[in-house]
Design an enzyme around this catalytic site. Structure first.
Site: not given
Ligand code: HH2
Length: 275
Positions: A205, A239
């Site tokens: 992040k 995660r």
């Molecule tokens: N962060 C993201 C997505 N889902 N869910 C939880 N519970 N906690 C988090 O910190 C979290 C989450 C964002 O990361 P990512 O899925 O890699 O990116 P994107 O939202 O661009 O798909």
């Protein structure tokens, strides 16, 4: 928890697993690397992202969830804020709903979770992905996030969801300044006082990019450091995209920590220095 984004636009792995066969392969790789949970998402929630219609989200994730269900015993979570998508994902074999809105964006989400008996991840976010990074402000970020999570646990319980099925998450990067993220990562033990396991999503992040001045592709070492600190600080679940690397680092950290707490090296050897 290993991340499996079936999106064209996620901030790190957007487009990489958009093909269903590639996504299933990656899910199985995460399971082989020791993921307890595979988190399948069909909508990017990066700052400024536009929502994806429910039909499109289902078209992306359902075939992958169904294929993974047949091929792995790892738990599968569905990363969605839409009850309709969650319900279909559970019917296709998912075990847990990961709702970054903690049941606030769709009034049907908590009833769906209650009826299904699925696990439920309740995450803190200020605003929506579209608006959350527009000048976020807190008087006391830890107290406010904790009060929010307490209220959402109560809301879930009053819908008939047993406490034991709930996981909480401070939502790193979701409507938080750089300092807010660091403060929260230093305060996970305080959130754990709510009596539920704490999940954190630190993987690649922006706060890591802010510290190292590096793009998402170059944030693996920073992610590992943040993961180890999160465990020391009180996280029960992480995660992450790079499951194998993070799991190895955390296993070493936890082994050292467990030994340390049983047998402190200075016990019996050091006395307070009195002049
Ligand atoms: N962060 C993201 C997505 N889902 N869910 C939880 N519970 N906690 C988090 O910190 C979290 C989450 C964002 O990361 P990512 O899925 O890699 O990116 P994107 O939202 O661009 O798909």
């Amino acid at each position: 928890m290993g991340v499996l984004n079936i999106t064209p636009d996620s901030f790190y792995d957007g487009g990489v697993y958009f093909d269903p066969a590639r996504a299933v392969e990656r899910g199985l790789e995460l399971a082989a690397d020791g993921a307890d949970i595979i988190d399948v998402g069909g909508e990017s929630t990066r700052p400024g992202a536009d929502p994806v219609p429910a039909g499109e989200e289902q078209r992306r994730i359902l075939p992958v969830i169904a294929a993974l269900r047949k091929k792995t015993k790892a738990l599968i979570s569905v990363d969605t804020t839409k009850a309709e998508v969650a319900e279909a994902a559970l019917a296709s074999g998912a075990d847990i709903i990961n709702d970054i809105s903690a049941g606030r964006f769709d009034v049907r989400m908590l009833p769906v979770a209650a009826r299904s008996g699925a696990g439920l991840i309740l995450m803190h976010m200020k605003g929506t992905p579209k608006t959350m990074q527009i000048d976020p402000h807190y008087e006391d970020v830890v107290a406010e996030v904790k009060a929010f999570l307490r209220e959402r646990i109560d809301a879930a319980e009053s819908c008939g969801i047993q406490r034991e099925r709930i996981i909480i998450d401070p939502g790193i990067g979701f409507g938080k300044t750089f300092e807010d993220n660091l403060t929260l990562l230093n305060s996970l033990a305080s959130l754990a006082e709510l009596g539920r396991p704490v999940l954190v999503g630190i993987s690649r992040k922006s706060f890591i990019g802010n510290i190292l001045n590096l793009e998402a592709q170059e944030r693996l070492e920073g992610t590992i450091a943040a993961a180890v600190v999160s465990v020391i600080s009180g996280a029960s679940l992480l995660r992450v995209h790079d499951l194998r690397a993070v799991k190895r680092a955390v296993t070493v950290a936890e082994t050292i920590l467990s030994q340390g707490s049983r047998n402190l090296p200075w016990e019996g050897h050091l006395k307070p220095h009195v002049h």
